[in-house]
Design an enzyme around this catalytic site. Structure first.
Site, mmCIF file in Angstrom:
data_model
loop_
_atom_site.group_PDB
_atom_site.id
_atom_site.type_symbol
_atom_site.label_atom_id
_atom_site.label_comp_id
_atom_site.label_asym_id
_atom_site.label_seq_id
_atom_site.Cartn_x
_atom_site.Cartn_y
_atom_site.Cartn_z
ATOM 1 N N GLY A 12 0.815 -1.208 0.000
ATOM 2 C CA GLY A 12 0.000 0.000 0.000
ATOM 3 C C GLY A 12 0.848 1.258 0.000
ATOM 4 N N ASP A 13 0.186 2.407 -0.216
ATOM 5 C CA ASP A 13 0.833 3.728 -0.167
ATOM 6 C C ASP A 13 1.932 3.890 -1.214
ATOM 7 O OD1 ASP A 13 -0.809 4.249 2.017
ATOM 8 O OD2 ASP A 13 0.667 3.459 3.424
ATOM 9 N N GLU A 14 1.747 3.268 -2.363
ATOM 10 C CA GLU A 14 2.754 3.331 -3.425
ATOM 11 C C GLU A 14 2.667 4.632 -4.213
ATOM 12 O OE1 GLU A 14 0.497 0.913 -3.118
ATOM 13 O OE2 GLU A 14 1.509 -1.020 -2.858
ATOM 14 N N LYS A 16 -0.711 5.441 -5.489
ATOM 15 C CA LYS A 16 -1.818 5.132 -6.414
ATOM 16 C C LYS A 16 -2.678 6.366 -6.671
ATOM 17 C CE LYS A 16 -3.166 2.019 -3.494
ATOM 18 N NZ LYS A 16 -2.043 2.031 -2.545
ATOM 19 N N GLY A 17 -2.945 7.130 -5.571
ATOM 20 C CA GLY A 17 -3.798 8.314 -5.714
ATOM 21 C C GLY A 17 -3.234 9.281 -6.730
ATOM 22 N N GLY A 40 -5.849 5.717 2.061
ATOM 23 C CA GLY A 40 -5.596 7.158 2.111
ATOM 24 C C GLY A 40 -4.822 7.482 0.851
ATOM 25 N N HIS A 41 -5.456 8.118 -0.098
ATOM 26 C CA HIS A 41 -4.837 8.394 -1.401
ATOM 27 C C HIS A 41 -4.608 9.895 -1.532
ATOM 28 C CE1 HIS A 41 -6.513 4.375 -3.141
ATOM 29 N NE2 HIS A 41 -5.742 4.222 -2.092
ATOM 30 N N THR A 131 -6.378 -0.307 10.668
ATOM 31 C CA THR A 131 -6.631 1.127 10.703
ATOM 32 C C THR A 131 -7.785 1.446 11.670
ATOM 33 O OG1 THR A 131 -8.149 0.932 8.850
ATOM 34 C CG2 THR A 131 -5.847 1.429 8.318
ATOM 35 N N GLN A 226 -4.950 -0.238 -1.166
ATOM 36 C CA GLN A 226 -3.969 -1.121 -0.524
ATOM 37 C C GLN A 226 -2.974 -1.649 -1.577
ATOM 38 O OE1 GLN A 226 -7.579 -1.894 0.543
ATOM 39 N NE2 GLN A 226 -7.104 -0.112 1.749
ATOM 40 N N THR A 302 -3.937 7.860 6.476
ATOM 41 C CA THR A 302 -5.202 7.615 7.160
ATOM 42 C C THR A 302 -5.035 7.719 8.664
ATOM 43 O OG1 THR A 302 -6.040 6.242 5.382
ATOM 44 C CG2 THR A 302 -7.018 5.861 7.534
ATOM 45 N N ARG A 305 0.250 7.171 11.296
ATOM 46 C CA ARG A 305 1.340 6.369 11.868
ATOM 47 C C ARG A 305 2.592 6.487 11.000
ATOM 48 N NH1 ARG A 305 -1.582 0.589 12.299
ATOM 49 N NH2 ARG A 305 -2.446 1.352 10.341
ATOM 50 N N ARG A 307 5.421 5.222 8.807
ATOM 51 C CA ARG A 307 5.535 4.013 7.987
ATOM 52 C C ARG A 307 6.923 3.399 8.158
ATOM 53 N NH1 ARG A 307 3.013 7.079 2.770
ATOM 54 N NH2 ARG A 307 0.824 6.933 3.336
ATOM 55 N N LEU A 334 10.991 8.122 -6.875
ATOM 56 C CA LEU A 334 12.409 7.912 -7.192
ATOM 57 C C LEU A 334 13.243 9.054 -6.617
ATOM 58 C CD1 LEU A 334 14.299 5.958 -8.756
ATOM 59 C CD2 LEU A 334 14.174 7.561 -10.672
HETATM 60 P P1 GDP Z 1 -1.532 5.703 -2.074
HETATM 61 O O1 GDP Z 1 -2.222 5.186 -0.865
HETATM 62 O O2 GDP Z 1 -0.949 4.606 -2.903
HETATM 63 O O3 GDP Z 1 -2.388 6.625 -2.893
HETATM 64 O O4 GDP Z 1 -0.297 6.552 -1.534
HETATM 65 P P2 GDP Z 1 -0.332 7.644 -0.340
HETATM 66 O O5 GDP Z 1 -1.022 8.859 -0.825
HETATM 67 O O6 GDP Z 1 -0.811 7.018 0.909
HETATM 68 O O7 GDP Z 1 1.212 7.872 -0.122
HETATM 69 C C1 GDP Z 1 2.037 8.336 -1.139
HETATM 70 C C2 GDP Z 1 2.687 9.654 -0.674
HETATM 71 O O8 GDP Z 1 3.754 9.955 -1.535
HETATM 72 C C3 GDP Z 1 1.754 10.842 -0.764
HETATM 73 O O9 GDP Z 1 2.099 11.744 0.243
HETATM 74 C C4 GDP Z 1 2.039 11.430 -2.137
HETATM 75 O O10 GDP Z 1 1.759 12.816 -2.227
HETATM 76 C C5 GDP Z 1 3.511 11.184 -2.235
HETATM 77 N N1 GDP Z 1 4.047 10.936 -3.594
HETATM 78 C C6 GDP Z 1 3.478 10.288 -4.634
HETATM 79 N N2 GDP Z 1 4.355 10.190 -5.655
HETATM 80 C C7 GDP Z 1 5.500 10.788 -5.241
HETATM 81 C C8 GDP Z 1 6.782 10.978 -5.827
HETATM 82 O O11 GDP Z 1 7.065 10.552 -6.941
HETATM 83 N N3 GDP Z 1 7.715 11.623 -5.059
HETATM 84 C C9 GDP Z 1 7.458 12.097 -3.824
HETATM 85 N N4 GDP Z 1 8.421 12.705 -3.163
HETATM 86 N N5 GDP Z 1 6.255 11.942 -3.236
HETATM 87 C C10 GDP Z 1 5.295 11.272 -3.934
HETATM 88 P P1 IMO Z 2 -3.800 2.633 0.652
HETATM 89 O O1 IMO Z 2 -4.964 2.443 -0.279
HETATM 90 C C1 IMO Z 2 -1.194 0.900 3.685
HETATM 91 C C2 IMO Z 2 -2.986 -2.018 6.419
HETATM 92 C C3 IMO Z 2 -3.143 -1.617 7.872
HETATM 93 C C4 IMO Z 2 -2.992 -2.971 8.535
HETATM 94 C C5 IMO Z 2 -3.689 -3.910 7.561
HETATM 95 C C6 IMO Z 2 -5.118 -4.241 7.928
HETATM 96 O O2 IMO Z 2 -3.662 4.008 1.163
HETATM 97 O O3 IMO Z 2 -2.561 2.076 0.042
HETATM 98 P P2 IMO Z 2 -7.397 -2.863 7.852
HETATM 99 O O4 IMO Z 2 -7.791 -1.603 8.548
HETATM 100 O O5 IMO Z 2 -7.490 -2.798 6.375
HETATM 101 O O6 IMO Z 2 -8.100 -4.075 8.397
HETATM 102 O O7 IMO Z 2 -5.831 -3.054 8.250
HETATM 103 O O8 IMO Z 2 -3.663 -3.259 6.306
HETATM 104 N N1 IMO Z 2 -3.602 -1.084 5.440
HETATM 105 C C7 IMO Z 2 -2.912 -0.263 4.664
HETATM 106 N N2 IMO Z 2 -1.578 -0.002 4.611
HETATM 107 N N3 IMO Z 2 -2.035 1.514 2.822
HETATM 108 C C8 IMO Z 2 -3.360 1.245 2.845
HETATM 109 O O9 IMO Z 2 -4.203 1.730 1.923
HETATM 110 C C9 IMO Z 2 -3.854 0.358 3.826
HETATM 111 N N4 IMO Z 2 -5.082 -0.093 4.136
HETATM 112 C C10 IMO Z 2 -4.910 -0.987 5.121
HETATM 113 O O10 IMO Z 2 -2.130 -0.716 8.268
HETATM 114 O O11 IMO Z 2 -1.641 -3.332 8.570
HETATM 115 MG MG MG Z 3 -2.239 5.471 1.209
#
Ligand code: GDP
Ligand code: IMO
Ligand code: MG
Length: 431
Positions: A12-14, A16-17, A40-41, A131, A226, A302, A305, A307, A334
């Site tokens: 997760g948190d790659e 995607k948003g 959380g995107h 979460t 995720q 979200t 915490r 990471r 990158l």
């Molecule tokens: P998601 O859950 O996959 O949508 O990712 P999150 O939004 O939770 O976490 C990604 C974080 O990295 C966010 O704060 C974005 O604004 C940030 N982000 C996304 N792409 C880049 C990037 O290429 N470089 C940097 N520095 N930040 C980025």
């Molecule tokens: P996005 O879409 C990162 C993790 C939680 C926990 C596990 C189970 O922003 O990438 P849950 O509340 O789903 O039952 O929790 O999954 N988790 C995530 N980690 N990004 C997310 O979403 C997540 N959604 C759930 O931290 O380890």
């Molecule tokens: Mg996220």
């Protein structure tokens, strides 16, 4: 006309948003198909930051239709909050722009209470670190056939009946099993009557809307939440979420046949993060880990915490390529790697003396996994302003090529900063 799925390849948190927001310019519809407000995107548009938990990340484009599919679990309170928040920022969302499946299951107050209570009684090492949004308990009810869907909420008698049965059962669990406080059925009923009224204009047949859009030649973007290693079937179980986060989940979670999908893009952070508990073989506890955490701003979107951070994991990436059937890669963040030298990529795990190139199914083996690294030169230059791969320092170009080689999937998008414009697109997935 094309249908494209965006999925996370890691935990997760790659980013995607950001990628969904960027690709929405080429799409007509943007669809969430699983998860809920555990997601959380984050989007950064014209320097302004938006975080979406439930509403698809395409919502900032006023001429696009955003859909919430049957595979999502929806907390009406959060939906209302997000809608109000968007209104307050001058981006009101009318029911013409957002549709919710009648089959979407609702997160109820007892789901949240059970999520907290069941985590609280688990011993250290067994806690999942959820979460706390009620995601697992809601999916449990769905699969157990006692869940409450949007369509049920809109039928007053049916809703009251289902609510009564559920509250009776959940109060028993909350009090007798977990020693927590019971919930009041009448209070929930009154609160959800308000939600019924608010939700009704948004409720629709999402599978049907997508089918009609396809027939009209529209482009459809499916937004995964995720990541692959958090998938209920394919992830590091039990330290996962409760839905199918992989590309196949888009078909079930939106009501679309697999033959109608044209392209799957996997979002891969240039390093790895994980939030919550569970094994993480390439996790770093040193200065490099701190560099990634601080420079990457790695705090949960979200829960806030911190990471956990580590090197890129090729075992995780190659599993994601196979399980999702990836056609292209989007490598994000990158820019955060600038200043690290050398840079390491995990190519396999050593588990009790045996080599593993795929994620072991036994969680105890994952916990015992030691990463085997391939070392490559790093770079110091700031790359956040680069507009083409050729503008990157050679070491950064080589790192990206090494990821492509390992995945055997071409790079489609490279992200060098959080902003919409800080993106290098090599292949438009819709073309
Ligand atoms: P998601 O859950 O996959 O949508 O990712 P999150 O939004 O939770 O976490 C990604 C974080 O990295 C966010 O704060 C974005 O604004 C940030 N982000 C996304 N792409 C880049 C990037 O290429 N470089 C940097 N520095 N930040 C980025
Ligand atoms: P996005 O879409 C990162 C993790 C939680 C926990 C596990 C189970 O922003 O990438 P849950 O509340 O789903 O039952 O929790 O999954 N988790 C995530 N980690 N990004 C997310 O979403 C997540 N959604 C759930 O931290 O380890
Ligand atoms: Mg996220």
């Amino acid at each position: 006309m094309a249908s494209v799925i965006v999925v996370g390849t890691q935990w997760g948190d790659e980013g995607k948003g950001k990628i969904v927001d960027l690709l929405t310019q080429y799409a007509d519809l943007v669809v969430r198909f699983q998860g809920g407000n555990n997601a959380g995107h984050t989007l950064v548009v014209d320097g302004e930051k938006y975080v979406f938990h439930l509403i698809p990340s395409g919502i900032l484009y006023e001429d696009k239709l955003c859909l919430i599919g049957n595979g999502v679990v929806l907390d009406p309170a959060i939906l209302m909050e997000e809608l109000d928040h968007l209104s307050s920022r001058g981006k009101p969302v009318s029911p013409e722009r957002l549709k919710i499946s009648l089959n979407t299951h609702l997160i109820m107050p007892y789901h949240k209470a059970l999520d907290h209570a069941s985590e609280a009684v688990k011993s250290e090492g067994k806690k999942i670190g959820t979460t706390g949004r009620g995601i697992g308990p809601c999916y449990r009810d769905k699969v157990g056939r006692s869940g409450i869907k949007v369509a049920d909420l809109l039928d007053n008698e049916l809703f009251r009946d289902k609510l009564r049965e559920n509250v009776k059962e959940k109060n028993f669990l909350l009090t007798d099993l977990f020693g927590a406080s019971p919930l009041d059925e009448d209070e929930i009923y009154a609160q959800y009557q308000d939600y019924a009224e608010a939700l009704e204009p948004y409720a629709d047949n999402i599978s049907g809307l997508i089918d009609n859009a396809r027939k009209d030649g529209k482009n459809i973007l499916f937004e995964g939440a995720q990541g692959t290693q958090l998938d209920i079937d394919h992830g590091t179980y039990p330290f996962v979420t409760s839905s199918n986060t992989v590309a196949g989940g888009a078909c079930c979670g939106a009501g679309v046949g697999p033959s109608k999908i044209d392209y799957v893009i996997g979002i891969c952070k240039a390093y790895t993060t994980r939030v919550g508990s569970g094994p993480f073989p390439t996790e770093l506890f040193d200065d490099t880990g701190n560099h990634l955490q601080q420079k990457g701003g790695e705090f949960g979107a979200t829960t806030g915490r911190k990471r956990r951070c580590g090197w890129l994991d090729g075992v995780v990436l190659k599993d994601a390529v196979r399980i999702n059937g990836l056609d292209g890669l989007a490598i994000t963040k990158l820019d955060v790697m600038s200043g690290l030298d050398p840079v390491k990529i995990c190519t396999k795990y050593d588990v009790h003396g045996s080599g593993y190139k795929t994620m072991p199914a036994n969680i105890r083996l994952v916990e015992a996994a030691r990463p085997v690294y391939h070392e490559v030169p790093g770079w110091r230059e700031d790359i956040a302003g680069c507009k083409a791969v050729e503008e990157l320092p050679k070491a950064a170009q080589d790192y990206v090529r090494a990821i492509e080689d390992m995945a055997q999937v071409p790079l489609a998008i490279l992200s060098v900063g959080p902003g919409r414009e800080q993106t290098i697109m090599l292949k438009n997935p819709f073309e």
